[in-house]
Design an enzyme around this catalytic site. Structure first.
Site, PDB file in Angstrom:
ATOM      1  N   LEU A  69       0.483  -1.525  -0.071  1.00 61.34           N
ATOM      2  CA  LEU A  69       0.217  -0.138   0.400  1.00 61.34           C
ATOM      3  C   LEU A  69       0.475   1.259  -0.243  1.00 61.34           C
ATOM      4  O   LEU A  69       1.941   1.395   0.540  1.00 61.34           O
ATOM      5  CB  LEU A  69      -0.449   0.274   1.041  1.00 61.34           C
ATOM      6  CG  LEU A  69      -2.117  -1.455   1.830  1.00 61.34           C
ATOM      7  CD1 LEU A  69      -2.400  -0.852   2.876  1.00 61.34           C
ATOM      8  CD2 LEU A  69      -2.941  -1.274   0.249  1.00 61.34           C
ATOM      9  N   GLU A  70       0.600   2.138  -1.250  1.00 59.90           N
ATOM     10  CA  GLU A  70       1.647   3.287  -0.946  1.00 59.90           C
ATOM     11  C   GLU A  70       0.142   4.200  -1.119  1.00 59.90           C
ATOM     12  O   GLU A  70      -0.635   3.899  -1.902  1.00 59.90           O
ATOM     13  CB  GLU A  70       2.177   3.496  -2.341  1.00 59.90           C
ATOM     14  CG  GLU A  70       2.287   4.614  -2.037  1.00 59.90           C
ATOM     15  CD  GLU A  70       3.663   5.647  -3.553  1.00 59.90           C
ATOM     16  OE1 GLU A  70       3.863   6.416  -3.577  1.00 59.90           O
ATOM     17  OE2 GLU A  70       3.918   4.683  -4.275  1.00 59.90           O
TER      18      GLU A  70
END
Length: 463
Positions: free
Chosen positions: A230-231
């Site tokens: 997850l960015e």
């Protein structure tokens, strides 16, 4: 009735792309094709996989002018700057392909008499990649190329704002000879995207987007043990020390704040300046900001284009107005930028001073062309303010003292720490974040770890 995707261009408000959205039946068929294709693809030697993927990158680079124009129409980046995305995509892809054979090779411990022992990195299987609109190639390539190089099949769900990016990937992979089903673009609604992530055939999810979107990903996969990278964005700070090269700091930070209309997850949004440099820094920063030209991204003279949509620009206008109402001063008159019109996607760059951390503009991700500048009197004060955030993607310091930079970097809560530069991804380094900036890692050798799983072989060869 088939649900349609319609991409409204921020350039002129016209519908630039229309595509039917895939339904659950089409998703099911795509996953089956991916599963079948991946079984073949993972048996292909890594060197051959990389050769095919390298040809696909060649295909995209050769069509860089076309990609640049399409990006400009879809999300508004000036066409004069768009080629940088193609070049950055190539740099990252080439690096990840270059290191793949070594990184993916079997890991062999110290030899042991009578045994053959090694650890093999096996592909996860099917990797679902959900890409953002702000850098449709530059962000997605971080996962697309290494996932495929590792032997996975990929389903790429692009943003509805930049759907053509996924289609161009598909064209490139087909031309390069990638086996059928190994890469597939899918235009999906949010509900069908969640069904894709929840499907047991999907082994890993790569998501770039908002914090809210990250929670949606976690919820979608919560009933099984699939992994996710997850960015989720940032509120990235910079600190200009007393010993900084003033002009270099101004040049770097103006660009780091306003490139892509500030719509960069690692763009600079908070700037802390030593009291001894503060007045000169602010004066030079504002002067350079006034030199930007706001206008159509199709005009080669434009240096800052529209934001992705009017609602995004209005959100930024609201943050700025709230700050001004709370005592901040806006140093740039929007009237100097005739294209800036209330309610439009065209928004002038802005510089705020007299800001505090009680203001939204210093705490919420702005994702727009606003730089907020505060005066500080010590390294300790700067570090405390840099860490006073729910985000931690990148942080930067401008100084002539590398030992001081390392000392500061050790104390700042961030995924990447820069000295005398900002807003850049080195593909040889891990791209990662802390706190609400997400979890996981792309790029570098470490970027392959989440896209593979270790499998140990313990063979007794002598009885």
């Amino acid at each position: 009735m088939t649900e349609m995707l319609r991409t409204v261009s921020p350039v002129d408000g016209s519908v630039y792309v229309e595509r039917p959205l895939a339904d659950e039946g089409e998703l099911d068929r795509a996953l089956e094709r991916a599963r079948q294709g991946q079984r073949i693809w993972q048996t292909t030697p890594v060197e051959k996989r990389c050769a095919i993927l390298g040809r696909a990158i060649d295909y995209l680079v050769e069509r860089g002018d076309q990609l640049s124009e399409e990006v400009a129409w879809q999300m508004g980046r000036p066409i004069a700057q768009a080629p940088g995305e193609v070049g950055g995509m190539e740099e990252r892809a080439r690096h990840m392909l270059e290191i793949a054979p070594e990184v993916l090779a079997d890991i062999r411990p110290t030899p042991k008499e009578g045994f053959t022992r090694f650890i093999r990195r096996e592909p996860q299987g099917i990797v679902a990649i959900i890409a953002p609109w702000n850098y449709p190639f530059l962000t997605s390539v971080n996962a697309v190329i290494p996932a495929l190089a590792a032997g996975n099949a990929v389903i790429l769900k692009p943003s509805h704002q930049t759907p053509l990016s996924a289609e161009r990937y598909a064209e490139a992979f087909a031309a390069a000879g990638l086996p059928e089903g190994v890469f597939q673009p899918l235009h999906l609604s949010h509900p069908v995207s969640e069904k894709m992530m929840a499907d047991p055939r999907v082994n890993f999810v790569c998501f770039t987007g908002s914090v809210k979107g990250g929670h949606t990903v976690q919820k979608a996969i919560s009933n099984r043990f699939a992994g996710a990278g997850l960015e989720l964005g940032g509120k990235d700070p910079a600190y200009v020390r007393a010993d900084a090269d003033l002009q270099h700091a101004v040049d770097s930070l103006v660009d780091g704040s306003f490139f892509n209309s500030g719509q960069s997850c690692c763009g600079i949004e908070r700037i802390y300046v030593d009291a001894g440099l503060y007045d000169r820094f602010v004066e030079a920063f504002v002067e350079q900001t006034r030199g930007y030209r706001l206008g159509s991204p199709l005009d080669a003279e434009t240096t800052i284009g529209p934001m992705v949509r009017p609602a995004a620009a209005d959100f930024v206008r609201g943050q700025v107005q709230d700050a001004v109402n709370a005592g901040a001063r806006a140093l740039v008159d929007p009237a100097e930028f005739p294209a800036d019109e209330a309610g439009s996607a065209y928004l002038a760059p802005q510089v705020l001073v007299d800001v505090t951390h009680d203001m939204r503009v210093m705490r919420e991700e702005t994702f727009g062309p606003v730089a907020a500048i505060m005066k500080v009197t010590s390294d300790e004060e700067a570090i405390s303010l840099m860490n006073d955030s729910d985000f931690g993607l990148t942080a930067a310091v401008w100084t002539s003292d590398s030992e001081a930079a390392l000392r500061i970097g050790d104390q700042v809560e961030t995924g990447t720490f820069f000295m005398n530069r900002c807003d850049y991804l080195d593909p040889a380094l891990a791209w990662t974040g802390v706190k609400d900036s997400g979890r996981g890692c792309t790029l570098s050798r470490l970027g392959y770890e989440s896209l593979t799983r270790p499998k140990s072989f313990h063979l007794r060869t002598k009885l």
